[in-house]
Design a protein around this motif. Structure first.
Motif, PDB file in Angstrom:
ATOM      1  N   SER A   1     -16.172  15.637   5.826  1.00 32.98           N
ATOM      2  CA  SER A   1     -17.329  14.744   5.957  1.00 32.98           C
ATOM      3  C   SER A   1     -16.915  13.278   6.094  1.00 32.98           C
ATOM      4  CB  SER A   1     -18.275  14.905   4.767  1.00 32.98           C
ATOM      5  OG  SER A   1     -17.738  14.302   3.608  1.00 32.98           O
ATOM      6  N   ARG A   2     -15.827  12.910   5.463  1.00 28.86           N
ATOM      7  CA  ARG A   2     -15.401  11.506   5.483  1.00 28.86           C
ATOM      8  C   ARG A   2     -14.362  11.208   6.548  1.00 28.86           C
ATOM      9  NH1 ARG A   2     -16.309   8.254   0.702  1.00 28.86           N
ATOM     10  NH2 ARG A   2     -17.946   9.254  -0.495  1.00 28.86           N
ATOM     11  N   ARG A   3     -13.553  12.193   6.904  1.00 27.77           N
ATOM     12  CA  ARG A   3     -12.448  11.950   7.834  1.00 27.77           C
ATOM     13  C   ARG A   3     -12.613  12.688   9.154  1.00 27.77           C
ATOM     14  NH1 ARG A   3      -7.355  10.444   5.176  1.00 27.77           N
ATOM     15  NH2 ARG A   3      -6.722  10.265   7.322  1.00 27.77           N
TER      16      ARG A   3
ATOM     17  N   ILE B   1      -6.944  11.962   0.128  1.00 27.74           N
ATOM     18  CA  ILE B   1      -7.169  12.095   1.567  1.00 27.74           C
ATOM     19  C   ILE B   1      -8.632  11.820   1.908  1.00 27.74           C
ATOM     20  CG2 ILE B   1      -7.213  13.743   3.489  1.00 27.74           C
ATOM     21  CD1 ILE B   1      -4.738  15.078   2.121  1.00 27.74           C
ATOM     22  N   ALA B   2      -9.545  12.450   1.175  1.00 27.89           N
ATOM     23  CA  ALA B   2     -10.972  12.311   1.464  1.00 27.89           C
ATOM     24  C   ALA B   2     -11.443  10.864   1.351  1.00 27.89           C
ATOM     25  CB  ALA B   2     -11.791  13.196   0.532  1.00 27.89           C
ATOM     26  N   LEU B   3     -10.980  10.178   0.328  1.00 25.58           N
ATOM     27  CA  LEU B   3     -11.438   8.813   0.081  1.00 25.58           C
ATOM     28  C   LEU B   3     -10.554   7.764   0.739  1.00 25.58           C
ATOM     29  CD1 LEU B   3     -12.363   9.306  -3.683  1.00 25.58           C
ATOM     30  CD2 LEU B   3     -13.856   9.481  -1.678  1.00 25.58           C
ATOM     31  N   GLU B   4      -9.524   8.235   1.475  1.00 23.04           N
ATOM     32  CA  GLU B   4      -8.594   7.363   2.193  1.00 23.04           C
ATOM     33  C   GLU B   4      -8.022   6.284   1.273  1.00 23.04           C
ATOM     34  OE1 GLU B   4      -9.744   6.367   6.304  1.00 23.04           O
ATOM     35  OE2 GLU B   4     -11.590   7.484   5.877  1.00 23.04           O
ATOM     36  N   LEU B   5      -7.458   6.741   0.157  1.00 21.98           N
ATOM     37  CA  LEU B   5      -6.939   5.818  -0.850  1.00 21.98           C
ATOM     38  C   LEU B   5      -5.455   5.536  -0.660  1.00 21.98           C
ATOM     39  CD1 LEU B   5      -8.682   7.410  -3.958  1.00 21.98           C
ATOM     40  CD2 LEU B   5      -9.353   5.329  -2.754  1.00 21.98           C
ATOM     41  N   THR B   6      -5.096   4.281  -0.785  1.00 20.88           N
ATOM     42  CA  THR B   6      -3.695   3.876  -0.779  1.00 20.88           C
ATOM     43  C   THR B   6      -3.175   3.960  -2.217  1.00 20.88           C
ATOM     44  OG1 THR B   6      -4.246   1.570  -1.185  1.00 20.88           O
ATOM     45  CG2 THR B   6      -4.088   2.274   1.130  1.00 20.88           C
ATOM     46  N   ASP B   7      -1.875   3.811  -2.370  1.00 17.63           N
ATOM     47  CA  ASP B   7      -1.297   3.790  -3.717  1.00 17.63           C
ATOM     48  C   ASP B   7      -1.924   2.674  -4.544  1.00 17.63           C
ATOM     49  OD1 ASP B   7       0.399   5.906  -3.201  1.00 17.63           O
ATOM     50  OD2 ASP B   7       2.152   4.651  -2.790  1.00 17.63           O
ATOM     51  N   GLU B   8      -2.069   1.502  -3.938  1.00 22.44           N
ATOM     52  CA  GLU B   8      -2.626   0.349  -4.655  1.00 22.44           C
ATOM     53  C   GLU B   8      -4.062   0.617  -5.094  1.00 22.44           C
ATOM     54  OE1 GLU B   8      -0.991   0.097  -1.667  1.00 22.44           O
ATOM     55  OE2 GLU B   8       0.864  -0.693  -2.526  1.00 22.44           O
TER      56      GLU B   8
END
Length: 156
Positions: free
Chosen positions: A67-69, A97-104
């Protein structure tokens, strides 16, 4: 952390209702009626409680990714994805992956929940299980991450 706890926690963190969860599960390849989703969201001691198995929880997380990607087209010559038992490390990976989160961003979410870890400690949770630096993700760590999602809005 049980799959039911996961669904309940992510429902609040992502502001989802039973209908939305049902739609996400369908995107992930598992059809479930909204009324049955409400049974999954009940506590164990409540009447009508339905235990959430790995198949439903994985479909929800996969649907969240789609749904997000967007849906990913299979690459020519690649093998079909095999079923893997859902564990906290895989849940964290799918949320990332779903929330497109970086390490930071992930470290910021954890900081909102009062958890301070290094970037290398975080990356250890995303390594393959046989890797020498692999670190299993504990229930409390996953709970804190989802709590950070609930508390912070900077990741959206």
């Amino acid at each position: 952390m049980t799959n039911n706890d996961l669904l309940r926690s992510l429902r609040y963190a992502l502001k989802l209702d039973g209908e939305a969860i049902s739609e996400l599960c369908a995107l992930g390849g598992h059809d479930i009626r909204p009324i049955d989703v409400l049974k999954l969201l009940k506590k164990e001691e409540e009447t009508g409680f339905l235990a959430c198995d790995d198949r439903v929880a994985a479909a929800f997380l996969d649907g969240l990714i789609v749904s997000r990607r967007g849906a990913q087209e299979p690459k020519p010559g690649s093998a079909a994805v095999t079923e893997v038992a859902l564990n906290n490390n895989l849940i964290m990976r799918k949320l990332r992956i779903a929330l497109e989160l970086t390490d930071e961003a992930m470290l910021g979410i954890l900081a909102k929940a009062g958890v301070q870890i290094s970037k290398s400690e975080l990356s250890a949770m995303f390594r393959a299980k046989g890797h020498r630096n692999y670190k299993p993700c504990g229930d409390q760590f996953l709970r804190n991450f989802i709590r950070g999602l609930t508390l912070g809005s900077g990741w959206q």
